[in-house]
Design an enzyme around this catalytic site. Sequence first.
Site, PDB file in Angstrom:
ATOM      1  N   SER A  49       0.861  -1.186   0.000  1.00 17.90           N
ATOM      2  CA  SER A  49       0.000   0.000   0.000  1.00 17.90           C
ATOM      3  C   SER A  49       0.897   1.235   0.000  1.00 17.90           C
ATOM      4  O   SER A  49       2.038   1.177   0.501  1.00 17.90           O
ATOM      5  CB  SER A  49      -0.852   0.007   1.274  1.00 17.90           C
ATOM      6  OG  SER A  49      -1.430   1.270   1.472  1.00 17.90           O
ATOM      7  N   TYR A  64      -1.289  -0.879  10.329  1.00 12.97           N
ATOM      8  CA  TYR A  64      -1.528  -1.190   8.908  1.00 12.97           C
ATOM      9  C   TYR A  64      -0.324  -0.724   8.084  1.00 12.97           C
ATOM     10  O   TYR A  64       0.233  -1.491   7.285  1.00 12.97           O
ATOM     11  CB  TYR A  64      -2.803  -0.487   8.440  1.00 12.97           C
ATOM     12  CG  TYR A  64      -3.082  -0.671   6.959  1.00 12.97           C
ATOM     13  CD1 TYR A  64      -3.471  -1.903   6.458  1.00 12.97           C
ATOM     14  CD2 TYR A  64      -2.958   0.397   6.059  1.00 12.97           C
ATOM     15  CE1 TYR A  64      -3.726  -2.084   5.103  1.00 12.97           C
ATOM     16  CE2 TYR A  64      -3.208   0.227   4.708  1.00 12.97           C
ATOM     17  CZ  TYR A  64      -3.592  -1.012   4.234  1.00 12.97           C
ATOM     18  OH  TYR A  64      -3.830  -1.183   2.890  1.00 12.97           O
TER      19      TYR A  64
HETATM   20  N1  LIG Z   1      -8.570  -0.475  -1.761  1.00 17.40           N
HETATM   21  C1  LIG Z   1      -7.609   0.346  -1.536  1.00 17.40           C
HETATM   22  O1  LIG Z   1      -7.790   1.575  -1.596  1.00 17.40           O
HETATM   23  C2  LIG Z   1      -6.242  -0.172  -1.171  1.00 17.40           C
HETATM   24  C3  LIG Z   1      -5.191   0.749  -1.063  1.00 17.40           C
HETATM   25  C4  LIG Z   1      -3.936   0.288  -0.718  1.00 17.40           C
HETATM   26  C5  LIG Z   1      -3.727  -1.064  -0.535  1.00 17.40           C
HETATM   27  N2  LIG Z   1      -4.756  -1.944  -0.656  1.00 17.40           N
HETATM   28  C6  LIG Z   1      -4.468  -3.361  -0.437  1.00 17.40           C
HETATM   29  O2  LIG Z   1      -5.042  -4.122  -1.474  1.00 17.40           O
HETATM   30  C7  LIG Z   1      -5.356  -5.422  -0.998  1.00 17.40           C
HETATM   31  C8  LIG Z   1      -6.759  -5.790  -1.406  1.00 17.40           C
HETATM   32  O3  LIG Z   1      -7.648  -4.865  -0.824  1.00 17.40           O
HETATM   33  P1  LIG Z   1      -9.107  -4.570  -1.404  1.00 17.40           P
HETATM   34  O4  LIG Z   1      -9.327  -3.131  -1.217  1.00 17.40           O
HETATM   35  O5  LIG Z   1      -9.249  -5.144  -2.760  1.00 17.40           O
HETATM   36  O6  LIG Z   1     -10.015  -5.376  -0.345  1.00 17.40           O
HETATM   37  P2  LIG Z   1     -11.512  -5.896  -0.453  1.00 17.40           P
HETATM   38  O7  LIG Z   1     -12.227  -5.320  -1.614  1.00 17.40           O
HETATM   39  O8  LIG Z   1     -12.091  -5.708   0.887  1.00 17.40           O
HETATM   40  O9  LIG Z   1     -11.328  -7.472  -0.758  1.00 17.40           O
HETATM   41  C9  LIG Z   1     -10.734  -8.268   0.182  1.00 17.40           C
HETATM   42  C10 LIG Z   1     -10.626  -9.700  -0.328  1.00 17.40           C
HETATM   43  O10 LIG Z   1      -9.891 -10.420   0.651  1.00 17.40           O
HETATM   44  C11 LIG Z   1     -10.707 -11.434   1.221  1.00 17.40           C
HETATM   45  N3  LIG Z   1     -10.496 -11.490   2.657  1.00 17.40           N
HETATM   46  C12 LIG Z   1     -10.692 -10.495   3.555  1.00 17.40           C
HETATM   47  N4  LIG Z   1     -10.371 -10.922   4.778  1.00 17.40           N
HETATM   48  C13 LIG Z   1      -9.973 -12.199   4.646  1.00 17.40           C
HETATM   49  C14 LIG Z   1      -9.507 -13.178   5.550  1.00 17.40           C
HETATM   50  N5  LIG Z   1      -9.405 -12.934   6.851  1.00 17.40           N
HETATM   51  N6  LIG Z   1      -9.143 -14.388   5.081  1.00 17.40           N
HETATM   52  C15 LIG Z   1      -9.263 -14.668   3.773  1.00 17.40           C
HETATM   53  N7  LIG Z   1      -9.684 -13.790   2.858  1.00 17.40           N
HETATM   54  C16 LIG Z   1     -10.038 -12.565   3.299  1.00 17.40           C
HETATM   55  C17 LIG Z   1     -12.128 -11.056   0.894  1.00 17.40           C
HETATM   56  O11 LIG Z   1     -12.898 -12.248   0.828  1.00 17.40           O
HETATM   57  P3  LIG Z   1     -14.219 -12.462   1.704  1.00 17.40           P
HETATM   58  O12 LIG Z   1     -15.166 -11.433   1.235  1.00 17.40           O
HETATM   59  O13 LIG Z   1     -14.621 -13.848   1.472  1.00 17.40           O
HETATM   60  O14 LIG Z   1     -13.798 -12.202   3.121  1.00 17.40           O
HETATM   61  C18 LIG Z   1     -11.963 -10.391  -0.472  1.00 17.40           C
HETATM   62  O15 LIG Z   1     -11.863 -11.360  -1.467  1.00 17.40           O
HETATM   63  C19 LIG Z   1      -5.124  -5.384   0.516  1.00 17.40           C
HETATM   64  O16 LIG Z   1      -3.889  -5.976   0.821  1.00 17.40           O
HETATM   65  C20 LIG Z   1      -5.086  -3.906   0.834  1.00 17.40           C
HETATM   66  O17 LIG Z   1      -4.294  -3.625   1.971  1.00 17.40           O
HETATM   67  C21 LIG Z   1      -6.006  -1.531  -0.976  1.00 17.40           C
END
Ligand SMILES: NC(=O)c1ccc[n+]([C@@H]2O[C@H](COP(=O)([O-])OP(=O)(O)OC[C@H]3O[C@@H](n4cnc5c(N)ncnc54)[C@H](OP(=O)(O)O)[C@@H]3O)[C@@H](O)[C@H]2O)c1
Length: 322
Positions: free
Chosen positions: A196, A209
């Site tokens: 991130s 985080y």
């Molecule tokens: N979105 C942003 O703005 C942003 C910015 C910087 C970095 N990131 C990074 O990008 C990555 C993905 O984030 P995202 O925004 O795409 O998240 P998201 O939309 O909330 O999706 C999370 C995914 O991870 C799964 N998941 C969550 N908790 C879990 C657990 N305890 N065990 C197994 N699976 C789990 C969820 O599945 P279920 O629904 O089945 O739980 C879902 O498939 C993360 O590492 C985050 O830190 C995101």
Amino acid sequence: MSAFEPPAVVVNIFAVIGFIAVAYKSLRVLLSILKNVKTFVLARPLGLATNPKRHGKWAVVTGATDGIGKAYAEQLAAKGLNIFLLSRSADKLKDVATQIEQKYKVETKTFAVDFTGAADMYPSIGDQLTGLDIGVLVNNVGMSYSFPQYFCELADSEKFLPNIININCLSVVMMTNLVLPGMVERKRGIIINVSSASGMNPSPMLTVYSATKAFVDFFSRGIDVEYRSKGIQVQCVMPFYVTTKLSKLRRETMTIPSPTSYVNSALAALGSGNRTNGCLMHNLQGWVIGSVPEWVIDSVQMTIHNAIRKVSLKKLAEKKTK
Ligand SMILES: NC(=O)c1ccc[n+]([C@@H]2O[C@H](COP(=O)([O-])OP(=O)(O)OC[C@H]3O[C@@H](n4cnc5c(N)ncnc54)[C@H](OP(=O)(O)O)[C@@H]3O)[C@@H](O)[C@H]2O)c1
């Protein structure tokens, strides 16, 4: 010549040093602009990005049922890779796997696992991966705070702290431990670690985080140097905001892309260095942040996060009284 006037030779030395410094800075800016144009403008039409299909038949994606992970699963399937999806909810895994199979005519496998768990769950994941020609590992799964908070305020901290470290750090290391030896044996493979932009600088009130994401950055860079010469490519992806459930942002803007367009760009950057913010606008934000003194970033983040904290605490209190 007055008593305080420096000799001409000293003036000339400083002028030369100044010229070299300005020329060096300008060259770096120019090279950075050219690299971004190559990566985000020319790579796709000219086919300059690494072709993940050349690295193996399967891609393994953690957190593959939503947001950025789902976009990786879909776009790697679109490139012809079979997809192994790992996430928490079995129903969502089944739905996304079926959609991918039908749309992209590739094979899928799924495994439901909660990545907040400790190291003893990884042998069961390893059993599922045995025998697969894995070309790409996307360590995407992660969690953040529900809203910015002071460290000592974190609710249920005895559970929350190991959970966030396990999912954001341990999963990256343990999944790499399962997949990398096979890649090294085959002399090919790509590991994409989703960190991130919060890992680029300390992010007060999201401190744990941000620290876990800095860990992912350092781990990625170290593994890259260790295994680059063995045919393995490592890419650490450091997004700013993307419209997902985790960010709680729904509206796309110039700087807040959808997961689909974000991953499309990040995949175009495969092969252009081991570290990226993933798309042109995020790389620009990363460059600005890298050029500003840390105390400025600290105080801006503190102000913004404190404001979000106050609103979130107010909403929580209102919910409790209802
Ligand atoms: N979105 C942003 O703005 C942003 C910015 C910087 C970095 N990131 C990074 O990008 C990555 C993905 O984030 P995202 O925004 O795409 O998240 P998201 O939309 O909330 O999706 C999370 C995914 O991870 C799964 N998941 C969550 N908790 C879990 C657990 N305890 N065990 C197994 N699976 C789990 C969820 O599945 P279920 O629904 O089945 O739980 C879902 O498939 C993360 O590492 C985050 O830190 C995101």
